[in-house]
Design an enzyme around this catalytic site. Structure first.
Site, PDB file in Angstrom:
ATOM      1  N   ASN A   1      47.120  -2.028  70.478  1.00 44.66           N
ATOM      2  CA  ASN A   1      47.609  -0.956  69.601  1.00 44.66           C
ATOM      3  C   ASN A   1      47.015   0.410  69.935  1.00 44.66           C
ATOM      4  OD1 ASN A   1      49.680  -1.833  68.045  1.00 44.66           O
ATOM      5  ND2 ASN A   1      48.377  -2.660  66.412  1.00 44.66           N
TER       6      ASN A   1
ATOM      7  N   PHE B   1      45.999  -9.907  67.200  1.00 43.02           N
ATOM      8  CA  PHE B   1      44.939  -9.322  68.032  1.00 43.02           C
ATOM      9  C   PHE B   1      45.264  -7.882  68.435  1.00 43.02           C
ATOM     10  CE2 PHE B   1      46.187 -13.687  69.328  1.00 43.02           C
ATOM     11  CZ  PHE B   1      45.441 -14.331  68.350  1.00 43.02           C
ATOM     12  N   CYS B   2      45.901  -7.147  67.518  1.00 46.17           N
ATOM     13  CA  CYS B   2      46.284  -5.746  67.784  1.00 46.17           C
ATOM     14  C   CYS B   2      47.216  -5.619  68.978  1.00 46.17           C
ATOM     15  CB  CYS B   2      45.064  -4.855  68.016  1.00 46.17           C
ATOM     16  SG  CYS B   2      43.984  -4.735  66.619  1.00 46.17           S
ATOM     17  N   ASN B   3      47.973  -6.673  69.293  1.00 48.15           N
ATOM     18  CA  ASN B   3      48.917  -6.608  70.408  1.00 48.15           C
ATOM     19  C   ASN B   3      50.269  -7.099  69.907  1.00 48.15           C
ATOM     20  OD1 ASN B   3      50.431  -6.964  72.784  1.00 48.15           O
ATOM     21  ND2 ASN B   3      48.608  -7.412  73.995  1.00 48.15           N
TER      22      ASN B   3
END
Ligand SMILES: Cc1ncc(COP(=O)(O)O)c(C=O)c1O
Length: 466
Positions: A136, A394-396
């Protein structure tokens, strides 16, 4: 009790034996893992530190007085000297020529990425091209790009391996906007699937007129990045991911030539040569100072040099080889786990062998009817066994949405609900797209992972077989 057989593992992955220095190191330098019976499988979240790193750093702090840099008094000069020494050490570690590259200290990889986003000269008609598979903090740059009129284009990842659509990428790379600025961003290694994207893309993109941002945060903990061979324009990373300590220090390694294009819309203490109130003017200092806001983390920065020495002493070849062996074994055994009716226990999102991938594995667990086993249940059981793993996206989100088959339409219909137009919580989101929006389980291997860690996870997994 062991879920799998150590001698079968070593027979299949004989190079594991050549990494035995890490077993010795783990015993002496990472004693809490055994003492507390911790199974640490979250190296993509954070690396672990050796006791010697702390001791060396503590000695350094105990033996000298450090003042705020940016002055010429003795204690200040001492701090400056160590900061500059560390800068040079970082460049040397990555084989980056000081003629070509400069090292800008930041708080973390995200800080380095924000710096590029806010200062890159996006303008009307310029382009920001990036892979779906991105953290992100790289996705976030799109908001700077859009707000200044640049176009944003995503290259999708393709199932089942979650590698990028290379044909689409090459076609987009062939179409930079001449006369404007074009930035292409991708991760050297995915923090979701562990996929390693080709570093050959760097020169390919540059030859077509793109500046290249290579997010190295998930790659450098277990892979050598040689900036004498690869020449990305911007490389952000966080040091705690490489060797656990210190936190709060990251870096933007940037090509000097490309840095000249950046322009910031603010100044701060330390970033100017002259700033005047009555004269209403400021002059930006050259990089790195011009990009480093306020007082640097000058007490922790020397600990970076200590961490790099530690990593170098072990050697990337050993670290990489060990992680590769363990990843190969873990993948094979997980995929081989079947319920009594023959259905698979897990679905791995990403490559099923250790070729061109790192030690980060995203997966979900399924019961024999094919239903996802809820995360809270897995998490509770993992915690009970002292296993550190991670759940979610996982911020993806780009890689995660493709892996979990969450379509753009589903997302738009959720986001356009009147109650979610301005605000949405994690829980709302999960209720909106349930059960896919609970994401995946992530297991990640690193510097001092061993066979027993992997085996403990396999034993944990086996209990969900019917
Ligand atoms: C690939 C990648 N990029 C960027 C980041 C951001 O790192 P930090 O949170 O240290 O800023 C992470 C963190 O997990 C990451 O894995």
């Amino acid at each position: 009790m062991s879920a799998t057989n150590h001698s079968d593992f070593v027979k299949q992955f004989p190079s594991y034996k050549s990494t035995s220095t890490i077993d010795v190191l783990r015993k002496t330098q990472y004693p809490l893992l055994e003492k507390e019976s911790q199974i640490y499988l979250d190296y993509t979240g954070a690396g672990l530190y050796a006791t010697s790193q702390l001791q060396t750093h503590q000695k350094l702090l105990t033996d000298s007085i450090f003042g705020n840099p940016h002055s010429w008094n003795p204690t200040s000069s001492h701090s400056t000297e160590l900061v500059e020494k560390t800068r040079a050490r970082i460049l040397k570690f990555f084989n980056a020529s000081p003629e070509e590259y400069v090292c800008v200290f930041t708080q973390n990889a995200s800080g380095a990425l924000k710096l590029v986003g806010e200062a890159y000269p996006f303008g009307a008609g310029c382009r920001y091209l990036l892979t779906f598979d991105n953290h992100n903090s790289v996705n976030g740059i799109r908001e700077y790009a859009r707000s200044r009129g640049a176009s944003v284009t995503y290259i999708p990842v393709v199932l089942p391996d979650l590698r990028s659509d290379e044909i689409r990428l090459m076609s987009e790379l062939s179409n930079p906007n001449d006369g404007c600025f074009n930035l292409f961003a991708f991760p050297a290694q995915s923090n979701f699937s562990g996929v390693q994207h080709p570093l050959e893309w760097i020169a390919e993109a540059q030859s077509k007129g793109w500046d290249v941002l290579l997010d190295a945060a998930a790659f450098v903990p277990t892979n050598e990045l040689d900036l004498g061979r690869w020449h990305p324009d911007f490389v952000p990373l966080s040091f705690y991911k490489m060797f656990g300590y210190p936190t709060g220090v990251g870096v933007l390694i940037a090509r000097k030539e490309t840095l000249r294009k950046l322009s910031r819309s603010w100044f701060a203490g330390g970033t100017t040569t002259v700033a005047s109130v009555r004269g209403n003017k400021f002059y930006a200092a050259d990089a790195p100072a011009g990009l480093e806001d306020g007082t640097l983390n000058y007490l922790n920065i020397p600990a970076v040099g200590i961490g790099l020495d530690h990593l170098e002493k072990i050697g990337y070849e050993t670290i990489h080889s060990r992680v590769e062996c363990l990843t190969g074994w873990l993948l094979e055994k997980l995929v081989g786990m079947k319920h009594s009716n023959g259905s698979g226990l897990v679905k791995v999102y990403g490559p099923l062998n250790s070729k061109s991938r790192g030690g980060t594995i995203a997966l979900n667990f399924f019961d024999l009817h094919g239903n996802i086993i809820p995360k809270f249940f897995l998490e509770k059981e993992a915690n009970r066994r002292n296993i550190s793993i991670r759940m979610g996206f996982f911020c993806n989100p780009g890689a995660g949405e493709v892996a979990l088959d969450i379509s753009g339409e589903e997302l738009s219909s959720c986001f356009s609900r009147p109650s979610y137009e301005a605000r949405i919580t994690d829980l709302d989101f999960q209720n909106c797209i349930d059960p896919k929006a609970s994401g995946a389980v992530r297991v990640s291997l690193g510097l001092v992972s061993n066979f027993e860690d992997v085996d403990a996870f396999l034993e944990f997994a086996a209990q969900f077989l019917n």
